[in-house]
Design a protein around this motif. Sequence first.
Motif, PDB file in Angstrom:
ATOM      1  N   ILE A  81      -5.356   8.464   5.096  1.00  0.00           N
ATOM      2  CA  ILE A  81      -5.164   7.890   3.768  1.00  0.00           C
ATOM      3  C   ILE A  81      -6.479   7.799   2.998  1.00  0.00           C
ATOM      4  N   GLU A 105     -13.065   8.163   7.889  1.00  0.00           N
ATOM      5  CA  GLU A 105     -11.653   8.522   7.793  1.00  0.00           C
ATOM      6  C   GLU A 105     -10.825   7.328   8.243  1.00  0.00           C
ATOM      7  N   LEU A 121      -6.865   5.921   8.854  1.00  0.00           N
ATOM      8  CA  LEU A 121      -5.463   6.328   8.999  1.00  0.00           C
ATOM      9  C   LEU A 121      -4.546   5.357   8.274  1.00  0.00           C
ATOM     10  N   GLU A 122      -3.344   5.805   8.017  1.00  0.00           N
ATOM     11  CA  GLU A 122      -2.340   4.965   7.384  1.00  0.00           C
ATOM     12  C   GLU A 122      -2.103   3.720   8.245  1.00  0.00           C
ATOM     13  N   SER A 123      -2.037   2.568   7.604  1.00  0.00           N
ATOM     14  CA  SER A 123      -1.781   1.278   8.264  1.00  0.00           C
ATOM     15  C   SER A 123      -2.882   0.832   9.221  1.00  0.00           C
ATOM     16  N   GLU A 124      -4.001   1.519   9.185  1.00  0.00           N
ATOM     17  CA  GLU A 124      -5.087   1.139  10.072  1.00  0.00           C
ATOM     18  C   GLU A 124      -5.880  -0.010   9.464  1.00  0.00           C
ATOM     19  N   HIS A 155      -5.420   9.271  -0.285  1.00  0.00           N
ATOM     20  CA  HIS A 155      -4.145   9.980  -0.238  1.00  0.00           C
ATOM     21  C   HIS A 155      -4.280  11.395  -0.793  1.00  0.00           C
ATOM     22  N   GLU A 195      -1.790   1.451  -1.893  1.00  0.00           N
ATOM     23  CA  GLU A 195      -1.700   2.065  -0.570  1.00  0.00           C
ATOM     24  C   GLU A 195      -2.782   1.501   0.340  1.00  0.00           C
ATOM     25  N   VAL A 196      -3.879   1.108  -0.301  1.00  0.00           N
ATOM     26  CA  VAL A 196      -5.019   0.636   0.470  1.00  0.00           C
ATOM     27  C   VAL A 196      -5.484  -0.708  -0.064  1.00  0.00           C
ATOM     28  N   ARG A 230       2.068  -3.777   6.466  1.00  0.00           N
ATOM     29  CA  ARG A 230       1.568  -2.526   7.037  1.00  0.00           C
ATOM     30  C   ARG A 230       0.700  -1.743   6.055  1.00  0.00           C
ATOM     31  N   LYS A 231      -0.105  -2.472   5.278  1.00  0.00           N
ATOM     32  CA  LYS A 231      -1.039  -1.784   4.384  1.00  0.00           C
ATOM     33  C   LYS A 231      -2.221  -1.278   5.191  1.00  0.00           C
ATOM     34  N   THR A 232      -2.876  -0.272   4.660  1.00  0.00           N
ATOM     35  CA  THR A 232      -4.151   0.151   5.211  1.00  0.00           C
ATOM     36  C   THR A 232      -5.211  -0.813   4.699  1.00  0.00           C
TER      37      THR A 232
END
Lengths: 266, 273
Positions: free
Chosen positions: A2, A28, A30-33, A66, A153-154, A184-186
Amino acid sequence: MIISVKDLRKVFTKERREVVALDGFDLEVLESEFVCLLGPSGCGKTTVLRIIAGLESKTSGQVLVHGKEVASSRPRVGMVFQEFALFPWRSSKKNVEFGLEVRHVPRDGRSKVADKYLDLVGLSGFAEAHPHELSGGMKQRVAIARALANEPEVLLMDEPFGSLDAQTRNLMQRELLRIWAATRKTVLFVTHSVDEAVFLADRIVVMTARPGKERESIEVLLPRPRDRTSPEFIAVRSRVLSELDEEFEKARARELSHSPEVKNNA
Amino acid sequence: MNAILKWFKKMPRSQWKLILLVASILLFIGVWYAVSWWTELRDPVQGSLVPPPDEVASSFYWLLSNKDRATGIYLFQHMFTSLERVFLGFALAFALALPSGLLMGRSWVAEGLARPIVEIFRPIPPLAWAPAFLIIFKIFWGPVAVVFLGVFFPILFNVMLGARSVDRTLIDAARTLGARRSDVFTKVVLPYTVPYLMTGVTVGLGIGWMCIVAAEFVSAEGGGLGYFILANSDFGYYPEMYAGMVLIGILSVLTTGLAGLFEREVYKRMGMD
């Protein structure tokens, strides 16, 4: 992926002096990390966040959220600041509605979304309260709800609990994990507290002293909720701490050897 | 005796303040009488140059329903002329100073362009303009222009200061929430500036009332309380002159009080009380 940052370089010019804040920084996420960015002060942690948020321009390199280059159109990120940055003339609810308002969401929709996120952060009862009536922890809850209400998203967090007292800080860390689990957001979280990073993160990125780049990426595999006093927690903690200490020493040695350099808070 | 002393000691601060207020006013009236008698004693032939309060009060009462001897029209009409001028000058200054101040506070280009012009006009007291404005804008609008100048600068500089000191992180927060430049201006910079604007308004109103009287001295037959005071003084109608002065004091206090009420209401609406 993401967030993808490649070979990021940022040079500040202050009083005709060039300060390289970031050089060859890669990241880098990741999604939801949940990633914590940790480093000695002045290493450019905040600058990384501000560039991803589109608040600061980069000198060179690539920053994708994204898959799309930031800085251009409105980035789909939310940001939470250490200083809360609430609008003092707006109630909690109106603060949360701000992002929806400037995106021209109709009144009913705004109200519904604001109620939902105020509820999520546990402040339904304080919708009409103004920032000056709220404690530090409550203010930061409003700021988190405000960032989330835009459905980013983040979520970028710049030392969000840095100005809270120790108890409130611990409580807010647990609350943040609860909210993170619910949405579950990043999350990209800047801190200078090793304890905070180990308690929160899936992965800790330790940065070098200026010019900042990634020194080490440490996965924190401990199950949540984490116990700060457990031997495993302390083991991770001391590993991160030793990495950080080295960078701190480097930064200090450079500061002593060089003539006083232009400081920046990034 | 002791009981009375005790009772006095137990009185809350607010009651004491009320007593002090009354005492202060009584003291003022007393001094006024004293000065009045003293001027009369000094020159019994010419009589008192400072009419006693009761004479001014009865003259004021008389003026409520009679055309005054010096100008031939009602005190009310003078009052409305002055009020109209102050209001117009104030409204024009407000309407122009607010956007200019915001712009100059937020854009270095706008400030670089406007500041030198402002600095040319600022050191000239508004009253110095009165004769010139009388020639340019004639008897009604001349004093309005003087009030305009007096009100314009306090609002301009306060708004500029406010716009310049907007908390940086509030703008950053707005931008990450998707605010465009125009949103930042209307939803962050403008509300942030309101308290500064209110300071400018209060200061400006005070200066406005000072300006109007002096400007009306100059623009003689244009009417207004300044003209009323001057005309009655010329004819030696001192009680009327003082009544006019008292009326201006009352109006100034009332408008400033109104601005204060408005200010509190705005803060309440903005949740900043």
